[in-house]
Design an enzyme around this catalytic site. Structure first.
Site, PDB file in Angstrom:
ATOM      1  N   GLY A 217       0.811  -1.202   0.000  1.00  0.00           N
ATOM      2  CA  GLY A 217       0.000   0.000   0.000  1.00  0.00           C
ATOM      3  C   GLY A 217       0.849   1.259   0.000  1.00  0.00           C
ATOM      4  O   GLY A 217       1.936   1.298  -0.581  1.00  0.00           O
ATOM      5  N   SER A 218       0.385   2.260   0.696  1.00  0.00           N
ATOM      6  CA  SER A 218       1.032   3.571   0.613  1.00  0.00           C
ATOM      7  C   SER A 218       2.397   3.644   1.275  1.00  0.00           C
ATOM      8  O   SER A 218       3.113   4.630   1.083  1.00  0.00           O
ATOM      9  CB  SER A 218       0.110   4.642   1.209  1.00  0.00           C
ATOM     10  OG  SER A 218      -1.040   4.798   0.391  1.00  0.00           O
ATOM     11  N   THR A 219       2.791   2.632   2.067  1.00  0.00           N
ATOM     12  CA  THR A 219       4.170   2.652   2.564  1.00  0.00           C
ATOM     13  C   THR A 219       5.150   2.586   1.398  1.00  0.00           C
ATOM     14  O   THR A 219       6.280   3.069   1.499  1.00  0.00           O
ATOM     15  CB  THR A 219       4.442   1.491   3.538  1.00  0.00           C
ATOM     16  OG1 THR A 219       4.207   0.240   2.873  1.00  0.00           O
ATOM     17  CG2 THR A 219       3.554   1.586   4.776  1.00  0.00           C
TER      18      THR A 219
END
Length: 487
Positions: A217-219
């Site tokens: 995801g956004s990591t």
């Protein structure tokens, strides 16, 4: 000698030669396969008949052997078994070994080549042969904090010391008690193994490092940001497109920002602000603009697709899409850590650790020291530079961007009073029928990093579909970082 006697003598000689050849072949060439054959009871008795060395955390044995009055000689026992199972693994009469019990088996059972003098001494003195002790890098306070903060939720936590690569915490839930597998009751050991194999949540799966990988995801926007800055075309203050909805370039399908939010009233914003609020449209567009080669090169520079890593337990390689998986739509999804991008929690902790360490990624390891029965050091792990992930300048810009995430962005739940925390949230879609995974990765203190951490809570944990990385995973990371910093 008459002919019949010569014939009999020849036959006897051939028989003796055949016996000698077969015996030599069995004893020399088949020795390893026979010793490793699970049906060889003598091998099992010999293995258990030696005093197996302890596995030690902060001076306390978390796995030890004690004499027992049965054919096996010694009983393996685990202190706080479920807490340390993802690190210690198990040593079982029936089911073999796992994790450190497997990776360092030759030292633990005393058969390593560097322990030959100890074996020779024991032979002459008549003393009981003993294995070496294996001392781990795990910080018990950090391990306990990760365990407690994760609670009953499924997921994993990994904490690393950025400057050295020492693994300070490694937790995977649900876990299991290795004592149930270490019993000398073979029927009970087999039944326990079968029960764990069939158990809901797959408790013997080491979610932190192996087997199951997750969309980060956004990591992963840290990787996309790094690729942009490393290209020389962007800085943290560069203005990038940030539309309300991003139209995927090949299919024309819309990609929305999380919760349908508007990232910017002007349709553009700085790269730093895009990371701070985790704007999907900005990073999808950025990945497509940078191109497949730049994105893949940067992912690999952080360790993606490295299938040679061990700590010394086996590690499943994280994955960045191949060229065949990188059509423009796929590239846009990869830019926000979705699609075919897959990562372990260890990998995302390594990303943060590399940024924290001026762009240098150190090789992670869990074994600090191995000592012989006289407590003399026979092996000491030295920190090892694994690769340069980004330049120091890029690392500094990424650090400042991650500080913004925690100070006034999506990761405020990771704030620690008096400590500068640099972090990144992630809320990763996986199965349309299930809630998203909640991620958070961070390091602290930002000006002198002592710990980098990554947390995943599967399917939002107790928060379910309402979960976000900032709300669910960030507080867990905070607890682990505080445990290290207060130690």
């Amino acid at each position: 000698m008459n002919v019949p006697l010569r014939r009999v003598a020849s036959v006897v000689l051939v028989m003796f030669l055949a016996l000698m050849v077969s015996t030599t072949y069995i004893q020399v060439f088949q020795a390893d396969s026979l010793n490793n054959d699970g049906r060889n009871v003598r091998t099992i008795y010999r293995e258990y008949g030696n005093f197996r060395g302890p596995i030690v955390v902060a001076g306390e044995a978390i796995a030890s052997s004690t004499p027992v009055d049965d054919p096996f000689g010694f009983q393996r026992a685990y202190t706080n078994g479920p807490l340390y199972a993802p690190v210690s693994g198990y040593f079982s009469v029936v089911n073999g070994t796992s994790e450190i019990e497997r990776a360092e088996n030759e030292y633990l059972n005393g058969e390593a080549s560097s322990l030959w003098l100890d074996r020779l001494t024991a032979l002459f003195t008549g003393e009981q042969p003993q294995g070496a002790s294996v001392e781990l890098t795990i910080d018990p306070a950090a391990q306990q904090a990760a365990w407690d903060a994760l609670g009953d939720q499924r997921g994993a936590v990994v904490a690393i010391e950025p400057k050295t690569g020492r693994v300070l915490a490694l937790v995977s839930k649900p876990s299991f008690d290795p004592n149930a597998l270490a019993t000398h009751d073979t029927g009970a050991a087999s039944a326990a193994f079968q029960e764990l194999t069939n158990a809901d949540g797959d408790p013997m799966s080491n979610r932190a490092i192996r087997g199951k990988t997750y969309p980060p995801g956004s990591t992963f926007k840290l990787v996309t940001s790094a690729a942009a800055i490393e290209s020389g075309q962007y800085t943290s203050e560069s203005v990038v497109p940030a539309p309300d909805v991003y139209q995927l370039p090949q299919s024309g399908q819309p990609m929305n920002n999380f919760g349908g939010i508007r990232c910017s009233p002007t349709g553009e914003m700085t790269l730093a602000d895009a990371l701070r609020i985790s704007c999907n449209s900005a990073f999808a567009d950025l990945a497509v603009t940078l191109g497949d080669d730049a994105m893949r090169d940067q992912a690999e520079a952080f360790g993606f697709d490295d299938d040679s890593l061990t700590i010394p337990m086996d590690v499943t390689a994280s994955h960045y899409p191949t060229e065949e998986q990188s059509a423009p739509d796929d590239l846009a999804r990869a830019g926000i850590g979705q699609g075919e991008v897959k990562a372990t929690p260890l990998q995302m902790a390594m990303v943060s650790a590399a940024i924290a360490n001026d762009g240098v990624q150190m090789a992670p390891y869990t074994v600090e020291t191995i000592r012989n029965p006289d407590l003399e050091v026979v092996q000491q792990t030295e920190p090892r530079r694994l690769r340069t992930s980004v330049s120091p300048s890029t690392a500094d810009q990424l650090t400042q961007m991650m500080l913004g995430v925690v100070q006034n962005g999506s990761g405020t739940a990771a704030q620690i009073p008096g400590v500068q925390v640099a972090g990144k949230t992630g809320t990763a879609e996986n199965d349309p029928a299930l809630p998203p995974h909640a991620w958070f990765t961070a390091f602290a203190p930002a000006d002198d990093p002592q710990v980098a951490v990554a947390v995943i809570v599967e399917n939002g944990g107790s928060s379910g579909s309402e979960a976000t990385g900032g709300a669910v995973a960030a507080p867990i990371a905070k607890a682990v970082m505080e445990a290290v910093l207060n130690g």
